[in-house]
Design a protein around this motif. Structure first.
Motif, PDB file in Angstrom:
ATOM      1  N   VAL A 379       0.864  40.732  -8.535  1.00  0.00           N
ATOM      2  CA  VAL A 379       1.783  41.851  -8.749  1.00  0.00           C
ATOM      3  C   VAL A 379       1.501  42.925  -7.700  1.00  0.00           C
ATOM      4  CG1 VAL A 379       2.565  43.573 -10.420  1.00  0.00           C
ATOM      5  CG2 VAL A 379       1.737  41.340 -11.212  1.00  0.00           C
ATOM      6  N   TRP A 380       2.560  43.495  -7.144  1.00  0.00           N
ATOM      7  CA  TRP A 380       2.424  44.580  -6.156  1.00  0.00           C
ATOM      8  C   TRP A 380       3.132  45.822  -6.681  1.00  0.00           C
ATOM      9  CZ3 TRP A 380      -0.327  44.795  -1.607  1.00  0.00           C
ATOM     10  CH2 TRP A 380      -0.954  43.607  -1.228  1.00  0.00           C
ATOM     11  N   PRO A 381       2.434  46.629  -7.455  1.00  0.00           N
ATOM     12  CA  PRO A 381       3.073  47.865  -7.926  1.00  0.00           C
ATOM     13  C   PRO A 381       3.205  48.841  -6.756  1.00  0.00           C
ATOM     14  CG  PRO A 381       0.752  47.880  -8.509  1.00  0.00           C
ATOM     15  CD  PRO A 381       1.011  46.540  -7.853  1.00  0.00           C
ATOM     16  N   ALA A 382       4.260  49.646  -6.773  1.00  0.00           N
ATOM     17  CA  ALA A 382       4.438  50.655  -5.714  1.00  0.00           C
ATOM     18  C   ALA A 382       4.451  52.034  -6.345  1.00  0.00           C
ATOM     19  CB  ALA A 382       5.728  50.402  -4.944  1.00  0.00           C
ATOM     20  N   LEU A 383       3.647  52.917  -5.788  1.00  0.00           N
ATOM     21  CA  LEU A 383       3.609  54.288  -6.292  1.00  0.00           C
ATOM     22  C   LEU A 383       4.811  55.065  -5.768  1.00  0.00           C
ATOM     23  CD1 LEU A 383      -0.107  55.419  -5.944  1.00  0.00           C
ATOM     24  CD2 LEU A 383       0.988  54.133  -7.770  1.00  0.00           C
ATOM     25  N   ARG A 384       5.185  56.086  -6.533  1.00  0.00           N
ATOM     26  CA  ARG A 384       6.217  57.002  -6.069  1.00  0.00           C
ATOM     27  C   ARG A 384       5.598  57.897  -4.986  1.00  0.00           C
ATOM     28  NH1 ARG A 384      10.813  58.719  -8.363  1.00  0.00           N
ATOM     29  NH2 ARG A 384      10.522  58.049 -10.505  1.00  0.00           N
ATOM     30  N   ASN A 385       6.316  58.105  -3.896  1.00  0.00           N
ATOM     31  CA  ASN A 385       5.760  58.894  -2.799  1.00  0.00           C
ATOM     32  C   ASN A 385       5.645  60.375  -3.175  1.00  0.00           C
ATOM     33  OD1 ASN A 385       5.065  59.717  -0.049  1.00  0.00           O
ATOM     34  ND2 ASN A 385       7.078  60.699  -0.116  1.00  0.00           N
ATOM     35  N   ILE A 386       4.459  60.963  -2.921  1.00  0.00           N
ATOM     36  CA  ILE A 386       4.332  62.413  -3.083  1.00  0.00           C
ATOM     37  C   ILE A 386       3.912  63.076  -1.772  1.00  0.00           C
ATOM     38  CG2 ILE A 386       3.880  62.362  -5.559  1.00  0.00           C
ATOM     39  CD1 ILE A 386       0.904  62.783  -4.909  1.00  0.00           C
ATOM     40  N   ALA A 387       3.922  62.304  -0.690  1.00  0.00           N
ATOM     41  CA  ALA A 387       3.535  62.878   0.604  1.00  0.00           C
ATOM     42  C   ALA A 387       4.726  63.610   1.221  1.00  0.00           C
ATOM     43  CB  ALA A 387       3.037  61.787   1.540  1.00  0.00           C
ATOM     44  N   GLU A 388       4.386  64.564   2.073  1.00  0.00           N
ATOM     45  CA  GLU A 388       5.392  65.396   2.732  1.00  0.00           C
ATOM     46  C   GLU A 388       6.155  64.582   3.776  1.00  0.00           C
ATOM     47  OE1 GLU A 388       5.336  68.511   1.651  1.00  0.00           O
ATOM     48  OE2 GLU A 388       6.133  69.850   3.188  1.00  0.00           O
ATOM     49  N   GLY A 389       7.407  64.931   3.969  1.00  0.00           N
ATOM     50  CA  GLY A 389       8.160  64.356   5.078  1.00  0.00           C
ATOM     51  C   GLY A 389       8.728  62.977   4.802  1.00  0.00           C
ATOM     52  N   ARG A 390       8.587  62.476   3.576  1.00  0.00           N
ATOM     53  CA  ARG A 390       9.183  61.206   3.179  1.00  0.00           C
ATOM     54  C   ARG A 390      10.024  61.479   1.941  1.00  0.00           C
ATOM     55  NH1 ARG A 390       5.119  60.428   5.941  1.00  0.00           N
ATOM     56  NH2 ARG A 390       4.492  58.512   6.944  1.00  0.00           N
ATOM     57  N   PRO A 391      10.903  60.569   1.575  1.00  0.00           N
ATOM     58  CA  PRO A 391      11.769  60.848   0.421  1.00  0.00           C
ATOM     59  C   PRO A 391      10.946  61.194  -0.818  1.00  0.00           C
ATOM     60  CG  PRO A 391      12.525  58.907   1.588  1.00  0.00           C
ATOM     61  CD  PRO A 391      11.206  59.280   2.210  1.00  0.00           C
ATOM     62  N   ARG A 392      11.327  62.286  -1.456  1.00  0.00           N
ATOM     63  CA  ARG A 392      10.590  62.761  -2.624  1.00  0.00           C
ATOM     64  C   ARG A 392      11.513  62.765  -3.831  1.00  0.00           C
ATOM     65  NH1 ARG A 392       6.446  66.582  -1.980  1.00  0.00           N
ATOM     66  NH2 ARG A 392       6.680  66.739  -4.240  1.00  0.00           N
ATOM     67  N   ASP A 393      10.896  62.843  -5.002  1.00  0.00           N
ATOM     68  CA  ASP A 393      11.679  62.768  -6.230  1.00  0.00           C
ATOM     69  C   ASP A 393      12.638  63.943  -6.375  1.00  0.00           C
ATOM     70  OD1 ASP A 393      12.310  61.303  -8.582  1.00  0.00           O
ATOM     71  OD2 ASP A 393      11.241  62.795  -9.763  1.00  0.00           O
ATOM     72  N   TRP A 394      12.270  65.123  -5.863  1.00  0.00           N
ATOM     73  CA  TRP A 394      13.163  66.269  -6.030  1.00  0.00           C
ATOM     74  C   TRP A 394      14.500  66.072  -5.333  1.00  0.00           C
ATOM     75  CZ3 TRP A 394      14.633  68.650  -1.530  1.00  0.00           C
ATOM     76  CH2 TRP A 394      13.764  68.576  -0.436  1.00  0.00           C
ATOM     77  N   GLN A 395      14.563  65.084  -4.464  1.00  0.00           N
ATOM     78  CA  GLN A 395      15.836  64.804  -3.787  1.00  0.00           C
ATOM     79  C   GLN A 395      16.697  63.825  -4.583  1.00  0.00           C
ATOM     80  OE1 GLN A 395      13.370  63.618  -0.509  1.00  0.00           O
ATOM     81  NE2 GLN A 395      14.299  65.116   0.867  1.00  0.00           N
ATOM     82  N   ALA A 396      16.108  63.233  -5.630  1.00  0.00           N
ATOM     83  CA  ALA A 396      16.789  62.147  -6.340  1.00  0.00           C
ATOM     84  C   ALA A 396      17.388  62.645  -7.653  1.00  0.00           C
ATOM     85  CB  ALA A 396      15.792  61.020  -6.622  1.00  0.00           C
ATOM     86  N   PRO A 397      18.485  62.037  -8.093  1.00  0.00           N
ATOM     87  CA  PRO A 397      19.081  62.427  -9.378  1.00  0.00           C
ATOM     88  C   PRO A 397      18.159  62.086 -10.547  1.00  0.00           C
ATOM     89  CG  PRO A 397      20.607  61.070  -8.088  1.00  0.00           C
ATOM     90  CD  PRO A 397      19.288  61.011  -7.392  1.00  0.00           C
ATOM     91  N   GLY A 398      18.285  62.877 -11.602  1.00  0.00           N
ATOM     92  CA  GLY A 398      17.525  62.588 -12.817  1.00  0.00           C
ATOM     93  C   GLY A 398      16.075  62.993 -12.751  1.00  0.00           C
ATOM     94  N   ASN A 399      15.721  63.880 -11.806  1.00  0.00           N
ATOM     95  CA  ASN A 399      14.305  64.223 -11.616  1.00  0.00           C
ATOM     96  C   ASN A 399      13.790  65.192 -12.671  1.00  0.00           C
ATOM     97  OD1 ASN A 399      14.835  66.995 -10.717  1.00  0.00           O
ATOM     98  ND2 ASN A 399      15.655  66.062  -8.854  1.00  0.00           N
ATOM     99  N   GLY A 400      14.677  65.761 -13.479  1.00  0.00           N
ATOM    100  CA  GLY A 400      14.238  66.682 -14.533  1.00  0.00           C
ATOM    101  C   GLY A 400      14.027  68.106 -14.058  1.00  0.00           C
ATOM    102  N   GLY A 401      14.250  68.332 -12.784  1.00  0.00           N
ATOM    103  CA  GLY A 401      14.051  69.680 -12.242  1.00  0.00           C
ATOM    104  C   GLY A 401      12.644  69.852 -11.699  1.00  0.00           C
ATOM    105  N   ILE A 402      12.506  70.797 -10.781  1.00  0.00           N
ATOM    106  CA  ILE A 402      11.208  71.044 -10.161  1.00  0.00           C
ATOM    107  C   ILE A 402      10.380  71.939 -11.082  1.00  0.00           C
ATOM    108  CG2 ILE A 402      10.074  72.225  -8.239  1.00  0.00           C
ATOM    109  CD1 ILE A 402      12.503  71.301  -6.507  1.00  0.00           C
ATOM    110  N   VAL A 403       9.138  71.549 -11.330  1.00  0.00           N
ATOM    111  CA  VAL A 403       8.228  72.345 -12.165  1.00  0.00           C
ATOM    112  C   VAL A 403       7.230  73.096 -11.290  1.00  0.00           C
ATOM    113  CG1 VAL A 403       6.445  72.257 -13.937  1.00  0.00           C
ATOM    114  CG2 VAL A 403       8.494  70.829 -14.159  1.00  0.00           C
ATOM    115  N   CYS A 404       6.568  72.379 -10.389  1.00  0.00           N
ATOM    116  CA  CYS A 404       5.631  73.026  -9.454  1.00  0.00           C
ATOM    117  C   CYS A 404       6.415  73.363  -8.195  1.00  0.00           C
ATOM    118  CB  CYS A 404       4.468  72.090  -9.127  1.00  0.00           C
ATOM    119  SG  CYS A 404       3.465  72.642  -7.744  1.00  0.00           S
TER     120      CYS A 404
END
Lengths: 482, 415
Positions: A379-404
């Motif tokens: 199995v190859w699980p993939a983490l969600r990217n949290i690094a700068e300069g790559r697609p981030r969750d805040w750009q995606a629909p359904g993210n729940g809004g930015i908290v930090c």
């Protein structure tokens, strides 16, 4: 059969002690090779010791002692990381490094360092004049004398990397036991019985990757230790994101015998980091910063990049490297004891971990007299990217809004980090998985909302008990309506 | 499901604190049709939402209120005025146009606005920025974080903290503690005197809390939670104070991250955008008001400034503002003046929203404030003040200036 069943019925193959990056990489390699392996960590979460604070660089090993085990593990670890990082969703910031000489004595050593790099198989190093260096890095202090470029030195994420290793291990059948401190153990000629804070664990082999406590664990298990840990503290200053625009490369000094020296580099999260110091201490747990040293680091950074003056500090931290009385890694299998010690893994551990894991697998196979059967479809699980300069969750629909707001961490990212086999068990664990509160405001804006989101999740809540339970105060006025 | 964001607006206001909401109301009063306020928090209202103490609202609404009631009143006033407020809406980028890039639950979108008002407020300096030594246990909080926990989430983060700093906000922190019966064990100030003038009403609350002047926190001790702080007093002696929390208060700086990647000019002295007396940024389609301009002023000050800058925005939309060219740039010389606002002046004598020079000192000082342009120098005011205290000079006290630079200096003199 899964590893937790194997623990229950006493047929576990390998117990790996220590949830640092090295332990995580080892248990991953063992799981991918088909061994029933278990990772024991005394803290509630992984990365509680040496792996908590490092400089987050993927080294080529250009300045490792040629022919050493360290050099081999770095080279293999480097190659494997490059091969797998995209599949695991791990960032790799391809910066390259510049090794900089600031005086004649340092300049005189550059040729030897480049020759050493080539002996280590890093044959793309390139000498550069002061003028060429400043063309590559215009903000570099004009007093730089000369240097060379190591194109393969890169920046990675020190936290999501080991999480991904352990996650892949767990998804391929390994077991992770947090809050599991080893208190003793015995080998009966066929099996180890480890005494732990979570009861007895039986396994055919034991791998000691206990980092800062490696020699103590070895004494607990074998009555003696082949090495002695001498903690070496490194303090760091992290600057806010605008400072990351001041340099592209990792800026390395000419290394000394004991330390790689003070590095200036960008981070995967878009900050700029200056550090570490190298300070011997006895305490294996306490990694404190002090103002005088932080001010010295700041000045050292400004001496390299003068424009750093006036840039805002985001965070300061200290880490402990598990140095020993010798420079090379202390990795050894004990015949007749089904025991492998993995000690003395210092600052290169993050780069070398995957290589160390391959080496340890070989040692385990030697002790056990054969290999296991790898899973047919790992199995190859993939983490969600949290690094700068790559697609981030805040750009995606359904993210729940930015908290930090500083690190743009979404509610969905936080909620995901609170679920699953490796869910965050503390604010520190949540920070490492998501970056919450790690930005310039350090929780000024989002602490209250994080306390609400994590209510009931952590053994130690972010902030105390509900005020209404306190006798002294009236119920707090709530500003939200409904 | 959040309301749909519009793709365009006459004026888009970033930040629903006192300045932003007051500006929104004033813009509607001036007949501006489509005014939107974007705020990244779950609830609009800004910092007063979690300042559960007096005094707010006296000059604005003619009655004494606590912060949360004041915040609600500002929000209600904006809604009644027909302002569309969008919470949980984070502006992530500013571009000329003006064009705002926005992140919400449903992803990223853009708003094209006729004018933009930046009113994103301030935050406090962190423990890291102050380079305080020691370990990193839980229980080290800014006043903002403390008040959010107490007033928004009803939590009680500690029992006997120390308070670092003596700006006005430190007394706000004391009141927050008092609200829950939390008893601070010390108030610690690195300077030789308290920064804020002590409002008389606070004296009783302060009684019994030792005030340690000339004292720094050298080290925070504790693994999971704060156990103690090691301080160094004016005599150089170190001592340990047992405590379970550290409130790191004050050291305000603009929350001006949006400027970092934008085309707008930032003033390194305030940390906020460079503006003229109309609150206008280097791109004249952008305006700013409130504490992002001047760390730090009261909510009432920000509210009035928001209204005043809104008038300038309405004038700007009507083509009534003088062009922002041929400006006078105010420089500060010497190390006594921390900042001056506005940073640039349009040579135009009409009444303006930033109708007074606002200054702050970087250290306690007294002397004569002089303005020099070329060979002409004029004494503007006598000053005897301390850092973080409000100093203002009416713009009409300034001599006629021509475009170019003018130097403000504080010359030492007798009190």
């Amino acid at each position: 059969m899964s590893a937790d069943q194997a623990v229950a019925n006493g047929t576990l193959d390998v117990a790996v002690i220590g949830g640092g990056v090295v332990g995580c990489a080892i248990v991953r390699r063992l799981a991918l090779a088909g061994w029933r392996a278990c990772l024991l960590e005394k803290a509630p979460d992984i990365l509680d010791g040496a792996s908590k604070g490092n400089s987050a660089i993927l080294h080529t090993g250009f300045d490792a002692p040629p022919g050493s085990l360290e050099a081999r593990c770095i080279a293999e670890g480097y190659a494997e990381f490059r091969a797998i990082h995209a599949r695991l969703g791990l960032p790799l910031i391809e910066t390259g490094a510049l090794v900089l000489a600031w005086d004649d004595a340092q300049e005189a050593r550059l040729d030897d360092l480049m020759a050493k790099a080539r002996r280590n198989g890093v044959d793309d190093v390139e000498p550069l004049s002061a003028r060429a260096l400043r063309a590559l890095e215009p903000e570099l202090a004009p007093s730089v004398k000369a240097g060379f470029r190591v194109p393969g030195e890169h920046v990675i994420d020190p936290w999501s990397t080991p999480y991904a290793y352990l996650l892949q291990a767990v998804e391929n059948g390994a077991l992770f036991l947090p809050r599991c401190a080893v208190t003793g153990g015995a080998f009966d000629g066929a099996r180890w019985t480890l005494r732990t804070s979570r009861g007895q664990i039986r396994a055919r082999l034991v791998v000691n990757a206990a980092g800062l406590h490696g020699d103590r664990v070895e004494r607990l298990l074998t009555g003696e230790s082949g090495f002695t840990i001498r903690p070496r503290k490194g303090q760091f200053v992290v600057f806010d994101k605008p400072a990351a625009g001041l340099c592209r490369h990792i800026l390395l000094p000419v290394p000394s015998e004991t330390t790689k020296g003070i590095v200036v580099c960008r981070t995967a999260y878009g900050n700029l980091l200056v550090g570490p110091t190298a300070e011997e201490q006895d305490d294996r747990e306490r990694a404190a910063v002090d103002r005088a040293t932080l001010e010295r680091l700041r000045a050292a950074g400004e001496a390299i990049l003068p424009a750093l003056a006036g840039q805002e500090v985001n965070a300061v931290y200290a880490g402990l490297r598990p140095a020993t009385e010798r420079k090379d890694y202390r990795i050894a299998a004990r015949d007749g004891l089904n025991y492998v010690a993995v000690g003395g893994i210092r600052s290169t551990g993050l780069s070398a971990a995957l290589g160390i894991a391959r080496h340890v697998l070989g040692l385990c196979e030697g002790l056990a007299g054969g290999a296991a059967t790898p899973p047919e479809r790992p199995v190859w699980p993939a983490l969600r990217n949290i690094a700068e300069g790559r697609p981030r969750d805040w750009q995606a629909p359904g993210n729940g809004g930015i908290v930090c707001h500083c690190e743009l961490v979404t509610r969905r990212e936080i909620e995901e980090a609170l679920r699953g086999p490796l869910r965050a068990q503390s604010l520190a664990g949540l920070k490492r998985r998501t970056r919450v509160t790690m930005g310039r405001c350090q929780g000024f804006y989002c602490t209250a909302e994080l306390a609400a989101i994590t209510a009931g999740r952590f053994a130690r809540p972010i902030a105390g008990a509900p005020a209404r339970d306190a006798a002294a105060g009236e119920p707090a006025e709530r500003a939200h309506a409904g | 499901m959040p309301a749909d964001l519009p793709a365009t607006a006459d004026v888009a206001i970033i930040g629903a604190g006192p300045a932003g909401l007051a500006a929104a109301v004033r813009l509607r009063e001036r007949g501006i049709g489509h005014v939107v306020v974007l705020d990244r928090e779950a609830e609009p209202g800004g910092i007063p939402r979690h300042c559960g103490h007096y005094p707010y609202g006296v000059r604005e609404y003619g009655r004494l209120m606590k912060g949360p009631a004041y915040a609600r009143r500002n929000v209600e006033a904006a809604r009644r005025a027909g302002v569309a407020i969008f919470p949980r809406t984070t502006v992530v980028r500013l571009d000329a146009g003006p064009l705002l890039t926005v992140s919400r639950d449903d992803g990223v979108s853009q708003i094209a606005a006729g004018r933009v008002l930046l009113s994103t407020g301030v935050r406090e300096a962190t423990r890291a920025q102050r380079l305080i030594g020691g370990t990193k246990p839980g229980g080290v909080l800014s006043t903002g974080a403390l008040q959010g926990l107490v007033y928004l989430e009803g939590l009680r983060p500690f029992e006997r903290p120390v308070v670092l700093g003596t700006e006005l906000v430190a007394f706000s922190a004391l009141m927050t503690c008092g609200h829950l019966g939390i008893r601070p064990v010390a108030m610690i100030e690195p300077g030789a005197a308290t920064t804020a003038r002590w409002p008389a009403g606070l004296y009783p609350r302060l009684r019994g809390i030792p005030l340690l002047l000339g004292t720094r926190i050298e080290e925070i001790v504790g693994r999971e939670r704060v156990e103690a702080v090691v301080v160094r007093g004016p005599d150089g002696a170190r001592r340990t104070i047992g405590t379970d929390g550290v409130i790191v208060s004050g050291g305000f700086r603009p929350e001006a991250t949006l400027l970092d990647a934008s085309h707008l000019v930032r003033d390194p002295r305030t940390g906020g955008p460079e503006v003229d007396q109309f609150g206008r940024c280097s791109d004249p389609a952008f305006f700013a008001a409130g504490n992002m301009l001047h760390p730090v002023e009261t909510a009432g000050w920000c509210w009035r400034e928001g209204r005043a800058v809104a008038d300038a925005i309405a004038d700007s939309l009507a083509g009534l503002l003088p062009a922002r060219d041929a400006v006078v740039r105010l420089e500060t010389s010497g190390d006594m003046l921390k900042y001056v606002l506005p940073q640039v002046l349009v040579p135009d004598r009409r009444a303006a929203p930033l109708g007074r020079l606002q200054l702050r000192l970087s250290r306690p000082a007294h002397g004569t404030l002089t303005l020099r342009q070329g060979t002409d120098a004029r004494a503007l005011a006598r000053i005897d003040s301390r850092p973080e205290r409000r100093i203002t000079v009416p713009l009409d006290r300034l001599p006629p200036l021509v475009s170019g630079q003018a130097q403000l200096a504080l010359q030492d003199g007798p009190r």
